[in-house]
Design a protein around this motif. Structure first.
Motif, PDB file in Angstrom:
ATOM      1  N   THR A 305       2.799 -74.143 -38.262  1.00 40.16           N
ATOM      2  CA  THR A 305       4.267 -73.883 -37.667  1.00 40.16           C
ATOM      3  C   THR A 305       3.872 -73.709 -36.233  1.00 40.16           C
ATOM      4  N   SER A 324       4.936 -78.109 -38.204  1.00 39.51           N
ATOM      5  CA  SER A 324       5.459 -78.516 -39.318  1.00 39.51           C
ATOM      6  C   SER A 324       5.682 -79.895 -39.709  1.00 39.51           C
ATOM      7  N   GLN A 426       6.274 -63.725 -48.511  1.00 41.88           N
ATOM      8  CA  GLN A 426       7.143 -64.650 -47.993  1.00 41.88           C
ATOM      9  C   GLN A 426       7.110 -64.942 -46.328  1.00 41.88           C
ATOM     10  N   THR A 427       7.052 -66.290 -46.086  1.00 41.48           N
ATOM     11  CA  THR A 427       6.854 -66.554 -44.571  1.00 41.48           C
ATOM     12  C   THR A 427       8.023 -67.167 -44.094  1.00 41.48           C
ATOM     13  N   ARG A 429      10.454 -69.551 -42.188  1.00 38.20           N
ATOM     14  CA  ARG A 429      10.300 -70.825 -41.374  1.00 38.20           C
ATOM     15  C   ARG A 429      11.780 -71.263 -40.803  1.00 38.20           C
ATOM     16  N   GLY A 434       8.713 -70.452 -46.773  1.00 39.22           N
ATOM     17  CA  GLY A 434       7.460 -70.526 -47.310  1.00 39.22           C
ATOM     18  C   GLY A 434       6.916 -69.433 -47.967  1.00 39.22           C
ATOM     19  N   SER A 436       2.881 -67.511 -48.456  1.00 39.05           N
ATOM     20  CA  SER A 436       1.487 -67.412 -47.927  1.00 39.05           C
ATOM     21  C   SER A 436       0.845 -66.628 -48.938  1.00 39.05           C
ATOM     22  N   SER A 469       2.075 -78.094 -49.403  1.00 36.16           N
ATOM     23  CA  SER A 469       1.036 -77.300 -48.567  1.00 36.16           C
ATOM     24  C   SER A 469       0.855 -78.139 -47.277  1.00 36.16           C
ATOM     25  N   SER A 474      -0.904 -71.935 -48.256  1.00 35.83           N
ATOM     26  CA  SER A 474       0.472 -71.543 -47.979  1.00 35.83           C
ATOM     27  C   SER A 474       1.296 -72.570 -48.667  1.00 35.83           C
ATOM     28  N   GLU A 476       5.531 -74.556 -48.794  1.00 39.98           N
ATOM     29  CA  GLU A 476       6.704 -74.361 -48.102  1.00 39.98           C
ATOM     30  C   GLU A 476       7.708 -75.291 -48.748  1.00 39.98           C
ATOM     31  N   VAL A 478      10.475 -77.709 -47.802  1.00 38.88           N
ATOM     32  CA  VAL A 478      10.728 -78.811 -46.682  1.00 38.88           C
ATOM     33  C   VAL A 478      11.602 -79.846 -47.296  1.00 38.88           C
TER      34      VAL A 478
END
Length: 586
Positions: A305, A324, A426-427, A429, A434, A436, A469, A474, A476, A478
């Motif tokens: 990222t 990304s 939770q990450t 984006r 995403g 992790s 991934s 992680s 995501e 996308v």
């Protein structure tokens, strides 16, 4: 055939390029069959007539062939053994183009009804293609009808079907092949053959590779030849051709510019093989020197990222960065357009080949918006503050996906797994979302991520997204069509736009993973689709993998990241001192 001719006049083109003896026997057989046909006597002006003449397509001019293709309702190709025959492709292209031409003139009223009727047969202006299953065209043309020349009854049935096929089905079958035909002109076949010859020459001069080996196997990169091409591009552009952005570099990040650390699975660094680390000072100095040359354009693509990439390249303003896997990117100063300073950019910047990359503005829970344009967001807008002071403006491609709806579906699932698995979170984006599991137990984290991915895929099946991934530790959400080739295509298009639609003279693409293969394919597609006058004759490209990997579209390989570093240092020396006769590559 007799029955078909009594209903409507049809012209059949037969192509058989077998050995001379077979061709003579076939011609004699056809002449005998033609003479045996009989029709009821009629004084009508359009009474059935068979006219048979043997012609050599190779001796016909292009205009003569076009006239023949437009007159023929059916193309029949019946070889027993044959290489690639481009005439069926030419037939489909000509008939399709004439169809589109007439449709346009019919709408405009430029053609009279009587003229249209005389131009259009009962099959319309499409036609049918029947090919032998032993021909190469059988595997290339999905819309063609296939026959086994030895199976006489089946051939007769197929010919009957082709002659009586309605124009709608004919048009649909043509459209199935048009994309392949328009993207594979004869010039591309020629270039690929010449490229194979060059590769064979390289293989024959390399002592460790046998001529009997698979020609698709990668060969070691000839660094001296690459350096010579790099310098030749400079000399060529001095001879009156624009030298601005005449040399192009596309690099993957982890595993190409930065060595990936290898640890035991139970050591946490395994989950972060590249994040938090930077390339060597020697590598960074080489990239800086190459990117500062106005003749060069550099793109670096990473699965990290933007936040994890950090300030690694903050002082290299001419480097175009894509994080990304190209979802979020920032143009280098040398590729910025005046329009980039506006808040929005037209979606025409997106490569038409990737029509799904129509981007919409970033969305949040309080303000849901959607436009068919790219939105330029500064570092401050995308991360909360400009922590590195680079002043870069970042763009994102969201493929016209309603990310608000995607988040509403994904967040509850991710939240469930976050509560279930210690050390996960939770990450954020932009765009996307995403999860992790970097802080979790490695084994348990992997198992939970697999199950989380399954549930997300099921819940988001109706949306144009995928779960993957892009960095270890992680997963995501996308866009489904996201890959590194999209940003590479945008990058190459932007360069050509800056160069008044002329190709650069030199290109180097380096990656190490399967996901990097899209970058190599993007370069091939860009060159194959170049227009006449784009300067293809002066172009030379090198596609390289770090580590030998059979099956990769890249032609060459280097051993490791150290080899890449030595190569870039040599290019740095050539950039700083192009008149030097001896630049060492270790």
């Amino acid at each position: 055939m007799n029955e078909g001719m009594t209903k409507t006049p049809s012209i059949v083109t037969l192509s058989s390029d077998n050995i001379l003896e077979d061709r003579l026997l076939s011609g004699e057989g056809v002449r005998g069959n033609v003479s045996s046909f009989s029709f009821p006597q009629s004084t009508e002006p359009h009474s059935p007539v068979i006219y048979y003449e043997e012609l050599s397509l190779r001796s016909m001019s292009l205009s003569e062939r076009v006239a023949l293709w437009l007159a023929a309702d059916l193309y029949l190709l019946t070889p027993i053994k044959e290489g690639l025959n481009l005439y069926p492709l030419e037939y489909i292209y000509v008939r399709n183009q004439m169809s589109e031409y007439l449709k346009g003139h019919i709408k405009s009223g430029a053609l009279s009804g009587q003229l249209i009727e005389s131009l259009m047969s009962s099959k319309g202006i499409t036609g049918s293609v029947v090919v032998s299953e032993f021909s190469t065209c059988s595997s290339l043309l999905n819309g063609s009808l296939k026959i086994n020349p030895y199976y006489t009854l089946k051939v007769a049935d197929t010919l009957h079907k082709a002659l009586y096929m309605n124009s709608s089905e004919c048009a649909q079958r043509f459209q199935r092949d048009m994309n392949f035909i328009t993207s594979h002109p004869s010039s591309k076949w020629t270039r690929e053959i010449l490229s194979d010859i060059v590769d064979l020459s390289n293989i024959s001069t390399h002592s460790s590779i046998s001529l009997t080996s698979n020609l698709s196997t990668q060969i070691p990169l000839n660094k001296e030849r690459l350096l010579s091409s790099y310098l030749s591009a400079d000399f060529a552009t001095r001879a009156g051709v624009c030298n601005y952005l005449s040399r192009v570099f596309v690099f993957d990040y982890g595993g190409t510019l930065l060595h990936k650390e290898k640890f035991d699975i139970y050591i946490k660094q395994t989950l972060s093989a590249i994040s938090g680390r930077k390339p060597t000072d020697r590598m960074m100095a080489a990239i800086r020197a190459i990117s500062n040359d106005p003749r060069n354009a550099v793109l670096i693509v990473t699965g990290l990222t933007k936040l994890k990439l950090g300030d690694t390249f903050s002082d290299m303003r001419n480097v175009t960065l894509a994080t990304s896997n190209g979802l979020v990117y920032s143009w280098g100063d040398n590729l910025r357009l005046d329009e980039d300073d506006n808040r929005t950019r037209s979606s025409s910047l997106v490569d038409p080949k990737y029509a799904m990359t129509n981007s919409s503005s970033f969305q949040n829970s309080s303000n849901k918006t959607s436009t068919n344009s790219l939105v330029n967001l500064t570092v401050d807008e995308m991360s909360g503050n400009d922590m590195y002071g680079s002043g870069r403006k970042w763009n994102a491609l969201d493929y016209n996906i309603d990310w608000q709806v995607v988040r509403e579906i994904a967040v509850p699932i991710i939240t469930k797994f976050t509560f279930r698995t210690n050390g996960t979170c939770q990450t954020p984006r932009i765009p996307g979302i995403g999860w992790s599991y970097f802080g979790a137990d490695p084994d348990w984290g992997e198992k939970q991520s697999t199950q989380c991915k399954i549930e997300l895929e099921a819940a988001l099946a109706k949306h144009d997204v995928k779960i993957m991934s892009m960095i270890q530790g992680s997963i995501e959400v996308v866009p489904k069509q996201l890959h590194k080739g999209v940003i590479t295509s945008l990058f190459l298009n932007r360069i050509q736009q800056k160069r008044a639609n002329r190709l650069p003279a030199f290109a180097l693409v380096i990656g190490d993973e399967v996901s990097d293969d899209f970058m190599h394919d993007s370069l091939y597609n860009h060159i194959a689709s170049s227009l006449p006058g784009a300067g293809l004759r002066n172009f030379e490209g090198f596609t390289v993998t770090v580590g030998k990997r059979d099956g990769s579209p890249a032609l060459y390989y280097t051993n490791d990241v150290k080899d890449v570093e030595n190569l870039l240092v040599a290019l740095q020396n050539a950039t700083n001192n192009p008149s030097s006769d001896a630049i060492n590559i270790q």
